[in-house]
Each structure stands twice: as C-alpha cells, then as structure tokens.
Design an enzyme around this catalytic site. Structure first.
Site, PDB file in Angstrom:
ATOM      1  CG  HIS A   1     -25.178  17.992  22.322  1.00  0.00           C
ATOM      2  ND1 HIS A   1     -24.958  16.633  22.388  1.00  0.00           N
ATOM      3  CD2 HIS A   1     -24.740  18.383  21.108  1.00  0.00           C
ATOM      4  CE1 HIS A   1     -24.389  16.222  21.262  1.00  0.00           C
ATOM      5  NE2 HIS A   1     -24.245  17.267  20.459  1.00  0.00           N
ATOM      6  CG  LEU A   2     -31.843  19.881  25.036  1.00  0.00           C
ATOM      7  CD1 LEU A   2     -33.322  19.545  25.129  1.00  0.00           C
ATOM      8  CD2 LEU A   2     -31.646  21.382  24.863  1.00  0.00           C
ATOM      9  NE  ARG A   3     -23.591  19.653  26.918  1.00  0.00           N
ATOM     10  CZ  ARG A   3     -22.948  19.134  25.907  1.00  0.00           C
ATOM     11  NH1 ARG A   3     -23.118  17.853  25.580  1.00  0.00           N
ATOM     12  NH2 ARG A   3     -22.101  19.838  25.213  1.00  0.00           N
TER      13      ARG A   3
ATOM     14  CG  ASP B   1     -23.419  13.886  17.935  1.00  0.00           C
ATOM     15  OD1 ASP B   1     -22.852  13.897  16.833  1.00  0.00           O
ATOM     16  OD2 ASP B   1     -23.379  14.854  18.725  1.00  0.00           O
TER      17      ASP B   1
ATOM     18  CG  HIS C   1     -19.424  12.094  16.147  1.00  0.00           C
ATOM     19  ND1 HIS C   1     -19.735  13.359  16.574  1.00  0.00           N
ATOM     20  CD2 HIS C   1     -18.075  12.045  16.047  1.00  0.00           C
ATOM     21  CE1 HIS C   1     -18.611  14.053  16.738  1.00  0.00           C
ATOM     22  NE2 HIS C   1     -17.596  13.279  16.421  1.00  0.00           N
TER      23      HIS C   1
ATOM     24  CG  HIS D   1     -21.511  17.299  13.151  1.00  0.00           C
ATOM     25  ND1 HIS D   1     -20.766  16.232  12.704  1.00  0.00           N
ATOM     26  CD2 HIS D   1     -21.838  17.003  14.439  1.00  0.00           C
ATOM     27  CE1 HIS D   1     -20.644  15.348  13.684  1.00  0.00           C
ATOM     28  NE2 HIS D   1     -21.301  15.780  14.736  1.00  0.00           N
TER      29      HIS D   1
ATOM     30  CG  ASP E   1     -23.127  19.621  17.206  1.00  0.00           C
ATOM     31  OD1 ASP E   1     -23.561  19.120  18.269  1.00  0.00           O
ATOM     32  OD2 ASP E   1     -22.025  19.310  16.710  1.00  0.00           O
TER      33      ASP E   1
HETATM   34  O1  DOR Z   1     -18.325  19.695  19.419  1.00  0.00           O
HETATM   35  C1  DOR Z   1     -19.084  18.826  19.747  1.00  0.00           C
HETATM   36  N1  DOR Z   1     -19.639  18.805  20.971  1.00  0.00           N
HETATM   37  N2  DOR Z   1     -19.357  17.832  18.890  1.00  0.00           N
HETATM   38  C2  DOR Z   1     -20.059  16.753  19.258  1.00  0.00           C
HETATM   39  O2  DOR Z   1     -20.269  15.895  18.420  1.00  0.00           O
HETATM   40  C3  DOR Z   1     -20.518  16.598  20.644  1.00  0.00           C
HETATM   41  C4  DOR Z   1     -20.691  17.910  21.274  1.00  0.00           C
HETATM   42  C5  DOR Z   1     -20.889  17.824  22.775  1.00  0.00           C
HETATM   43  O3  DOR Z   1     -21.665  16.991  23.225  1.00  0.00           O
HETATM   44  O4  DOR Z   1     -20.306  18.645  23.475  1.00  0.00           O
END
Ligand code: DOR
Length: 475
Positions: A69-71, A159, A195, A248, A334
């Site tokens: 996740h690069l946000r 996800d 997911h 995951h 993840d």
């Molecule tokens: O723990 C998690 N955080 N699981 C996910 O599937 C999404 C991720 C997030 O985007 O923070």
C-alpha cells in the site's frame, strides 16, 4: 540513451532460483539489463565496466512484492510513492505492486494514467498498479476491467475490503478470463485478488479469536472469516475458470483449501506475509512474542493490529509449511503504512496494518535459520514466484532481462529502528527487535537505488527514478 554504467559484480555467491544457479559467479550488466552470469568468478571486470565488490554477499534477483500500500493518491500523510519505493529499495524490492485502496481509487483509466505519471516522476523502483475490482471499491458494480487492463494494471483487487457479493465476484472472475496484461511480458490472465475476509464473521473483531483476545478483552476474529471467503472464492474460480490469487493467507484451514484447489488443477495461487509467517497473536501483549504473567503497559500494542489478524502458532506453522512446499506461492509484504495518530490510540480505534517493506527479508530469514525453508527457496518465493503469479518477465537474472538485483548479507545482525525507516510510517511491532540477514544494496534496471555499505563502493545513480517501461522483460 541514458548514462548508466555497465557493471561487473564480482566475488558474490549468485543465487538465481529460476535458472537453478547457486554458485560463486560474476554478473555483468549492460545498458540496464543482465548481460551474463559468468561460468566462473572473474577477478576483474571487462574493459569499461564499473566493478562492484560483492565478496561475502549473496547476489540474487531483486524481490517482487505482489501486495503493498503506497497510499498515493489520497493519504500522502501516511506514505507517498517516493517514500514507499525508497522503503522498497531498502528492503531489496525492485518491483512492487501498488494496491488499489487509494483516494481516488484506480477504477478507471484516467486514475491509472495519473498514477503512472506519478510513478514515472517519483518512484525509486518499478511500481505496477493494481486496478479496483468494483467502482469505488464499493463491491456493488464492476469497474471497467478491460479498460483497466489496457491501461496497464497487473491484477484487480478491492483489498482492504472484500467483494462480499458472490454474484459480483463471480462476474469479476468471469470477465477477467478474457483479459491479458500489457506490461513486462505478462502473458497470463490477470488475477482477481479478493481480500479474504467474510465480514459477516469478522464483524467488529479486533484480533484473532483466541486466548489472547479473551485475556485482553478484545472481540475476536475467527479464522473461519478467512476460511469461508477462501472456500467461496475457490468455488467461484472453479465455476468460471477465473484466475484467483488469494492474498495474505493466515490460517491452517485456508492453506488446506488452497492445497486442495491446486490438487484439483485449478489455477489458484496464494501469498503470505512476513508477519503471518513469523508472528502470533501473543505479540499483542507488546512484549515481542512473550506471554506476561500480568498485563503490562506494553499490552494492546496497536502495531500488531492487522487484517487478517496475527493468528495462533498452529496457523503460523501451517502457513510456513505451505510456503516451504509451494502451496503458498509467494511472500508478499502487505506493507500498510499508517500515521502515528492511526496507532497511538486504543486497540479498538487503531487502523489495521503493519509497515513491512524494510524488515520483510530479515523477518523471513528467520525461517531459514529455523530450518523451515532453504535460502534459495526463500529467495524464489520473493522473486521468481511472484513474477510467475503475474506472468511477468522479471524475477530472474536471465540474459537480457532487466538488471534487478539484491545484495544480501545473510549473517548480518541488526536491530530494527523504526525511526530510521525510509517509509514515512513507523508502525511495526518489531521496533527494537534484533534480526539476522540484511539487504545491503539494491539495483533496479541497472541503477543503484539503495546502498547500505560504503565499502561496497557502488556507483551512485545519475537518476535513481524508475517506473514501468512497458517493453522491459519481454522474452
Ligand atoms: O491490515 C491491513 N491493512 N490489511 C488490509 O487488507 C489493508 C491494509 C491497509 O490498507 O491499511
């Protein structure tokens, strides 16, 4: 033409699982691509090549992360493409797949196009976008999947949230059967990565449903929340002939479903994270895996809150066994960076996710040290295997392929200091923990993007940026 140097990497132990190579050898890099793994180690490089001394180090294909996740766009206070890929480079990753839970999410070609421009501008390593399965990731209506495939996504996922509606999931799997990737020699159908969480079972759960949750007084998430969704999705993949990748995996029963699906010949693949391979729910006590007599102030460590949750030792044993025997194809981080304000709060309020890119390799190196998997197999699960999951021409040091390499000191001992992360976020339960095995340098497409050791004397890149050159890696 760019100005990158031609490189001769001398003195290392080259491990390239896809070519069954594990021996002292030299690697020659020309114009950003692998020219050759020499049959014998060279004592000096060819004329005009810059020499990199890799004595004492393992030289392997750069790691590929199927899931991070690069946000960006939308939550740049947590991470950006620049900081997330700097963290990836430190972790030895040369390719990362960016999950779709951004704002806006990549549910149309315009957003993917914008993302690709940001990647081109800011990324230190190759970033491959994952498109949303449904519009707005709301789980109701399919996104324009053909348009997304043509714009360069390598998979589809909502996800963070599951596609709960079985009919929507069925159609997603069905439509994806006709779609092919357009980057890095992707020849396979694009996978659907759902997911794996049945929200009807996880409800308001905060952590794994077990003795630790009972002692901490937190609502539990039963393993069945994952198992039910994995079982459903495998059935739908069988029904549609769709290409399913399960993210995951955290439970023994989900592993059994994946194993059975593969035995039936279904094209189902799976990944596990470093934390689900090495940590249990006991870490929620905040004592690095120790069970206390009485609860201390360290308890309710919100950095252990993650989805799916950290499970029991029995689950961890099953997941590591499945990684070793290939039932679980690949390790994926993840990597889920969160801001301080998302974690300095009650367990109930805390965001789910663990910051992982910079600790991933050393974490799973503990499986090698514990005799659970051989080092070449571990490297395979982080390079050739994830490339295979996506059908990418990456993840090996084959002649002519992009020169993506990681340099590893497998004996180096170090202590995690989250304050030193290149990632913007600090949310790891491993802060202060001693690990063994360290990424010393990373080369992406022939450019040095990380160099931990001055003594390694790696040349500095002219321009460390890298993004998805669509011709790369075609065979
Ligand atoms: O723990 C998690 N955080 N699981 C996910 O599937 C999404 C991720 C997030 O985007 O923070």
């Amino acid at each position: 033409m760019n100005t990158m140097s031609n490189l001769a990497i001398l003195g290392g132990r080259v491990i390239d699982p896809a070519q069954n190579v594990d021996r002292p050898a030299a690697v020659l890099i020309k114009d950003g691509r692998v020219e050759e793994i020499t049959a014998r180690p060279l004592s000096k490089g060819p004329e005009g090549y810059e020499v990199i001394d890799a004595a004492g180090l393992i030289v392997a294909p750069g790691f590929i992360d199927l899931h991070c996740h690069l946000r960006e766009p939308g939550s740049e206070h947590k991470e950006t493409i620049a900081t997330g890929t700097a963290a990836a480079a430190r972790g030895g990753f040369t390719t990362v797949c960016a999950m779709a839970n951004t704002d806006p999410c990549p549910d149309n070609a315009a957003v993917v196009g914008d993302l690709l421009r940001r990647i081109e501008r800011d990324a230190a390593v190759r970033v491959l976008p994952i498109g949303a399965i449904t519009l707005g990731r709301r789980g109701e209506h399919l996104a324009p999947m053909a348009e997304l495939a043509a714009s360069g996504v390598v998979a589809f996922s909502d996800d963070g949230d599951p596609v709960m509606d079985p009919d929507v999931m069925r159609h997603a799997l069905s439509y994806a059967t006709g779609l092919r990737g357009v980057v890095h020699g992707a020849q396979r159908r694009l996978p659907i990565i759902n997911h794996a969480e049945d929200r009807g079972l996880s409800r308001d759960g905060q952590m794994h449903d077990g003795a630790v949750a009972a002692r901490l007084g937190l609502a539990g998430i039963p393993g069945e929340a994952e198992v039910a969704m994995v079982a459903r999705d495998i059935h739908l993949a069988e029904l549609t002939g769709g290409r399913l990748h399960i993210p995951h995996v955290s439970t023994r029963r989900a592993v059994e479903h994946v194993r059975a699906a593969k035995a039936r010949g279904l094209h189902v693949t799976a990944e596990a994270t470093p934390h689900h391979l090495t940590l249990t729910d006991v870490w929620a006590y905040g004592l690095h895996g120790e069970t206390p007599h009485g609860l201390s102030l360290a308890a309710y460590d919100t950095n252990t809150k993650v989805s799916p949750p950290l499970r029991s030792q029995d689950d961890v044993d099953a997941v590591t066994g499945a990684l070793a025997d290939g039932t679980i194809d690949a390790i994926a981080t993840d990597h889920a960076p969160h801001a301080m304000t998302d974690k300095v709060c009650t367990y109930h309020e805390a965001a789910k996710g663990i910051n992982c890119l910079e600790t991933a390799f050393a974490q799973v190196m503990s499986l090698v040290l514990g005799g659970r998997i051989a080092l070449p197999a571990l490297i395979e699960r982080m390079s050739a295997a994830p490339a295979r999951v996506l059908g990418l021409g990456l993840g090996s040091l084959k002649r002519g392929w992009p020169a993506d390499l990681v340099f590893i000191d497998h004996d180096a001992e170090w202590t995690v200091d989250a304050g030193l992360f290149a990632s913007k976020a600090r949310n790891t339960p491993l802060d202060g923990v001693g690990l063994r095995g360290r990424v010393m340098a990373t080369i992406c497409a022939g450019r040095v993007v990380f160099d931990a050791r001055a003594g390694l004397a790696l040349p500095r890149p002219g321009n460390p940026r890298r993004a998805g050159d669509s011709s790369g890696g075609r065979t």
